[in-house]
Design an enzyme around this catalytic site. Structure first.
Site, PDB file in Angstrom:
ATOM      1  N   SER A 128      -7.744  -7.135  -4.250  1.00 45.78           N
ATOM      2  CA  SER A 128      -8.835  -6.977  -3.287  1.00 45.78           C
ATOM      3  C   SER A 128      -9.700  -8.221  -3.256  1.00 45.78           C
ATOM      4  CB  SER A 128      -9.699  -5.786  -3.676  1.00 45.78           C
ATOM      5  OG  SER A 128     -10.826  -5.764  -2.838  1.00 45.78           O
ATOM      6  N   LYS A 182      -6.087   0.633  -5.606  1.00 48.41           N
ATOM      7  CA  LYS A 182      -6.523  -0.268  -4.527  1.00 48.41           C
ATOM      8  C   LYS A 182      -6.753   0.516  -3.230  1.00 48.41           C
ATOM      9  CE  LYS A 182      -7.319  -3.668  -1.783  1.00 48.41           C
ATOM     10  NZ  LYS A 182      -6.427  -4.122  -0.776  1.00 48.41           N
ATOM     11  N   HIS A 185      -9.992   2.216  -3.478  1.00 48.71           N
ATOM     12  CA  HIS A 185     -11.010   1.181  -3.283  1.00 48.71           C
ATOM     13  C   HIS A 185     -11.241   0.979  -1.777  1.00 48.71           C
ATOM     14  CE1 HIS A 185     -11.772  -2.970  -2.045  1.00 48.71           C
ATOM     15  NE2 HIS A 185     -12.539  -3.097  -3.113  1.00 48.71           N
ATOM     16  N   ASN A 186     -10.164   0.857  -1.029  1.00 51.32           N
ATOM     17  CA  ASN A 186     -10.314   0.628   0.406  1.00 51.32           C
ATOM     18  C   ASN A 186     -10.939   1.833   1.110  1.00 51.32           C
ATOM     19  OD1 ASN A 186      -8.938  -1.703  -0.202  1.00 51.32           O
ATOM     20  ND2 ASN A 186      -7.622  -1.621   1.594  1.00 51.32           N
ATOM     21  N   GLU A 189     -14.459   1.681   0.549  1.00 59.08           N
ATOM     22  CA  GLU A 189     -14.985   0.591   1.395  1.00 59.08           C
ATOM     23  C   GLU A 189     -15.263   1.110   2.823  1.00 59.08           C
ATOM     24  OE1 GLU A 189     -12.603  -3.090   1.108  1.00 59.08           O
ATOM     25  OE2 GLU A 189     -12.692  -3.156   3.290  1.00 59.08           O
TER      26      GLU A 189
HETATM   27  P1  NDP Z   1       1.301 -11.040   6.558  1.00 59.22           P
HETATM   28  O1  NDP Z   1       1.100  -9.616   6.221  1.00 59.22           O
HETATM   29  O2  NDP Z   1       0.886 -11.510   7.897  1.00 59.22           O
HETATM   30  O3  NDP Z   1       2.858 -11.386   6.360  1.00 59.22           O
HETATM   31  C1  NDP Z   1       3.363 -12.643   6.672  1.00 59.22           C
HETATM   32  C2  NDP Z   1       4.297 -13.108   5.577  1.00 59.22           C
HETATM   33  O4  NDP Z   1       5.375 -12.177   5.409  1.00 59.22           O
HETATM   34  C3  NDP Z   1       4.936 -14.440   5.932  1.00 59.22           C
HETATM   35  O5  NDP Z   1       5.097 -15.170   4.766  1.00 59.22           O
HETATM   36  C4  NDP Z   1       6.258 -14.007   6.508  1.00 59.22           C
HETATM   37  O6  NDP Z   1       7.248 -15.001   6.487  1.00 59.22           O
HETATM   38  C5  NDP Z   1       6.613 -12.890   5.580  1.00 59.22           C
HETATM   39  N1  NDP Z   1       7.623 -11.991   6.121  1.00 59.22           N
HETATM   40  C6  NDP Z   1       7.472 -11.103   7.126  1.00 59.22           C
HETATM   41  N2  NDP Z   1       8.621 -10.423   7.319  1.00 59.22           N
HETATM   42  C7  NDP Z   1       9.497 -10.896   6.412  1.00 59.22           C
HETATM   43  C8  NDP Z   1      10.834 -10.572   6.085  1.00 59.22           C
HETATM   44  N3  NDP Z   1      11.498  -9.628   6.746  1.00 59.22           N
HETATM   45  N4  NDP Z   1      11.432 -11.251   5.108  1.00 59.22           N
HETATM   46  C9  NDP Z   1      10.760 -12.210   4.414  1.00 59.22           C
HETATM   47  N5  NDP Z   1       9.482 -12.550   4.657  1.00 59.22           N
HETATM   48  C10 NDP Z   1       8.871 -11.894   5.646  1.00 59.22           C
HETATM   49  O7  NDP Z   1       0.665 -11.988   5.425  1.00 59.22           O
HETATM   50  P2  NDP Z   1      -0.769 -11.896   4.721  1.00 59.22           P
HETATM   51  O8  NDP Z   1      -0.833 -13.088   3.838  1.00 59.22           O
HETATM   52  O9  NDP Z   1      -1.843 -11.648   5.692  1.00 59.22           O
HETATM   53  O10 NDP Z   1      -0.652 -10.586   3.827  1.00 59.22           O
HETATM   54  C11 NDP Z   1       0.317 -10.430   2.811  1.00 59.22           C
HETATM   55  C12 NDP Z   1       0.087  -9.079   2.155  1.00 59.22           C
HETATM   56  O11 NDP Z   1      -1.221  -9.045   1.639  1.00 59.22           O
HETATM   57  C13 NDP Z   1       0.197  -7.883   3.087  1.00 59.22           C
HETATM   58  O12 NDP Z   1       0.715  -6.790   2.384  1.00 59.22           O
HETATM   59  C14 NDP Z   1      -1.217  -7.595   3.473  1.00 59.22           C
HETATM   60  O13 NDP Z   1      -1.460  -6.247   3.822  1.00 59.22           O
HETATM   61  C15 NDP Z   1      -1.927  -7.949   2.205  1.00 59.22           C
HETATM   62  N6  NDP Z   1      -3.298  -8.390   2.477  1.00 59.22           N
HETATM   63  C16 NDP Z   1      -4.201  -8.160   1.571  1.00 59.22           C
HETATM   64  C17 NDP Z   1      -5.496  -8.515   1.775  1.00 59.22           C
HETATM   65  C18 NDP Z   1      -6.438  -8.260   0.720  1.00 59.22           C
HETATM   66  O14 NDP Z   1      -7.629  -8.403   0.880  1.00 59.22           O
HETATM   67  N7  NDP Z   1      -5.924  -7.879  -0.422  1.00 59.22           N
HETATM   68  C19 NDP Z   1      -5.981  -9.174   2.967  1.00 59.22           C
HETATM   69  C20 NDP Z   1      -4.961  -9.453   3.840  1.00 59.22           C
HETATM   70  C21 NDP Z   1      -3.672  -9.053   3.575  1.00 59.22           C
HETATM   71  P3  NDP Z   1       7.409 -16.016   7.728  1.00 59.22           P
HETATM   72  O15 NDP Z   1       6.395 -17.073   7.520  1.00 59.22           O
HETATM   73  O16 NDP Z   1       8.792 -16.496   7.588  1.00 59.22           O
HETATM   74  O17 NDP Z   1       7.194 -15.220   8.976  1.00 59.22           O
END
Ligand code: NDP
Length: 485
Positions: A128, A182, A185-186, A189
């Site tokens: 988070s 987590k 937590h959300n 939030e």
């Molecule tokens: P995204 O959720 O937008 O995912 C994009 C990434 O996933 C890219 O690296 C993309 O690769 C890859 N990807 C998508 N599909 C595939 C696939 N089939 N095979 C391999 N790679 C794939 O990225 P975020 O960084 O925003 O989030 C990552 C995770 O973190 C998510 O689960 C999200 O929910 C979570 N998150 C958590 C937050 C927090 O506060 N903890 C905030 C934001 C996100 P490519 O570049 O090749 O498309």
């Protein structure tokens, strides 16, 4: 020398976690499905630490020290399974796959069980703090096996946020426990933001306090028991002027709140484990209603806002003295509602712990949320104190002495605010439902007795009596005598 950890998925979260690891002295192997993202990261931030560039998962795995640690930070859902499927044959028994994305805990449980069969550790980690947290120190909630934490823990603790020198990272429980914590937590939030929104709306609608003035109120509140990150940033959002129109920014933002699903999951899980997380569910529904803009518009035309009522409210709450009293009442209503929301969240964690066999330590969980994450607040110290006394864990946080005292102190104000909201037609779903939760818990008798009578009438669902053991049914459609069943 091999890399300490591999990170696959280098969108904003993965890239920032990888940089955080490298800045903390770990050698980090990098991989992304689209190689350009790996190169972009190395080009921009390669000097921050030791990175190993890889183009395929096979190369990533080859570059790692054993036992290997591969952190997946890809889009939640199918992509996580796709990456796991490709990774698994490349790994050896004892290696660790870490999913630090926002995965649904049931999926984490499934993946953990599958990979355990194959001799691999699968660790679902709740992270988070958004992008900024990922880079500078998030709150980290790891699940998975305790054994895997021995290898992973020191690394995660080093990159986590810290509070008074303690890392905001600790093993919380097996399989999906990390993602579950987590998720809760959300959910909390969502409720935290909703109660802030209700306070803002009541101050504005009933007492006519404009956003810039409210920014000062929230700033003042941030020096009280309410002190928290969300209260702090509320004042910043409220005092922001729109560049284009000069109006308060909050007035030009469309009033439809988005959601990504974790609040909904929390509400659903609350229903599943039998924990009444009404504040979280109401907060999710409040966002849903806000997004039904077309329906809201039609309804507004049919039932126009009570102008006269609003005017009299302004007359009543708008004078300087009553305004001050009202603002203080709202602060107390907000705090009491927040206490209920946390009490519900922890109640849900207790129920889930029993359901899924996790020995969740509530004090530790509260400690993890004190820095790095969105709900960081002084209240978490109060919660830690509530769980401090060994052998005397309160059945519900509301029963912890500090909570009981605070609720009693806030109660008259809380009731006045909920009454004012209902009288003047300002929606305050969480202020109201949290009060109803409190009143329900403390009621001598609930109308559930009548519900049982009705259920027995139409469906022969039976009931228990207060005066003798056993299960009973009244022959409603016959002679209305009672039988023991
Ligand atoms: P995204 O959720 O937008 O995912 C994009 C990434 O996933 C890219 O690296 C993309 O690769 C890859 N990807 C998508 N599909 C595939 C696939 N089939 N095979 C391999 N790679 C794939 O990225 P975020 O960084 O925003 O989030 C990552 C995770 O973190 C998510 O689960 C999200 O929910 C979570 N998150 C958590 C937050 C927090 O506060 N903890 C905030 C934001 C996100 P490519 O570049 O090749 O498309």
């Amino acid at each position: 020398m091999g890399a300490d950890i591999g990170v696959t998925g280098l969108a904003v979260m993965g890239a920032n976690l990888a940089r955080n690891l490298a800045r903390n002295g770990f050698r980090v192997a990098l991989h992304n499905r689209t190689v350009a993202k790996t190169d972009a990261l190395i080009n921009s931030y390669g000097s921050e630490g030791e990175f190993v560039r890889t183009e395929t998962l096979a190369e990533l795995v080859e570059s790692l020290e054993r036992p290997r640690r591969v952190l997946i930070m890809v889009k939640a859902g199918g992509p996580v399974d796709a990456v796991i499927d490709e990774l698994t044959p490349l790994l050896d028994a004892g290696d660790i796959i870490i999913d630090a994305g926002n995965s649904f805990y049931e999926e984490t449980r499934r993946r953990e069980a599958d990979l355990r069969q194959k001799g691999l550790h699968f660790v679902g980690v709740g992270v988070s703090g958004g992008e900024e947290g990922a880079l500078n120190g998030p709150s980290i909630m790891p699940g998975g096996s305790q054994e895997s934490y021995q290898s992973l823990g020191p690394m995660l603790e080093k990159i986590a946020a810290s509070y008074n020198g303690e890392p905001c990272c600790a093993w919380v429980g097996t399989d999906g426990a990390g993602h579950y914590v987590k998720m809760v937590h959300n959910g909390i939030e969502y409720a935290d933001m909703q109660v802030i929104g209700e306070a803002y709306d009541l101050m504005r609608s009933l007492a006519g306090i404009e956003p810039a003035q409210q920014a000062k109120v929230f700033r003042e509140w941030n020096t009280t028991d309410l002190a928290s990150y969300l209260i702090e940033i509320t004042s910043e959002v409220l005092e922001q002027e729109d560049e284009l129109t000069g109006r308060p920014l909050v007035d030009v933002i469309v009033d439809a709140a988005g959601q990504k699903g974790t609040g909904r999951w929390t509400a659903i899980s609350g229903l599943e484990v039998g924990s009444a997380v009404t504040t979280i569910a109401e907060s999710v529904f409040a966002r849903s209603i806000s997004s039904q803009r077309e329906l809201r518009k039609i309804t507004r035309d049919v039932f126009p806002a009570g102008v006269n009522q609003a005017v009299s409210a302004q007359e009543f709450y708008g004078t300087k003295e009553s305004q001050q009293d009202f603002v203080e009442d709202i602060r107390k209503a907000l705090y009491a509602s927040k206490l209920v929301s946390y009490a519900q969240g922890f109640d849900m964690l207790t129920a889930a712990g029993a359901e899924y066999g996790w020995s969740l330590d509530m004090r530790t969980i509260a400690s993890l949320w004190r820095a790095g994450c969105i709900i960081r607040a002084d209240l978490l110290d109060t919660i830690m104190r509530a769980y401090e006394t060994e052998g005397e864990t309160p059945a519900n946080l509301l029963l912890a002495p500090e909570f009981t005292e605070a609720i009693s102190e806030c109660l008259p104000a809380w009731r006045r605010v909920v009454a004012a909201a209902a009288t003047y037609g300002v929606p305050a779903p969480v202020f109201s439902s949290s009060l109803a939760y409190y009143d329900s818990l403390r009621a001598d008798r609930l109308p559930a007795a009548l519900t049982q009578g009705l259920r027995d009438y139409f469906g022969a669902h039976t009931y228990q009596r207060i005066d003798k053991p056993g299960t009973f049914h009244t022959r409603w459609s016959e002679d209305r005598t009672e039988t023991e069943v």
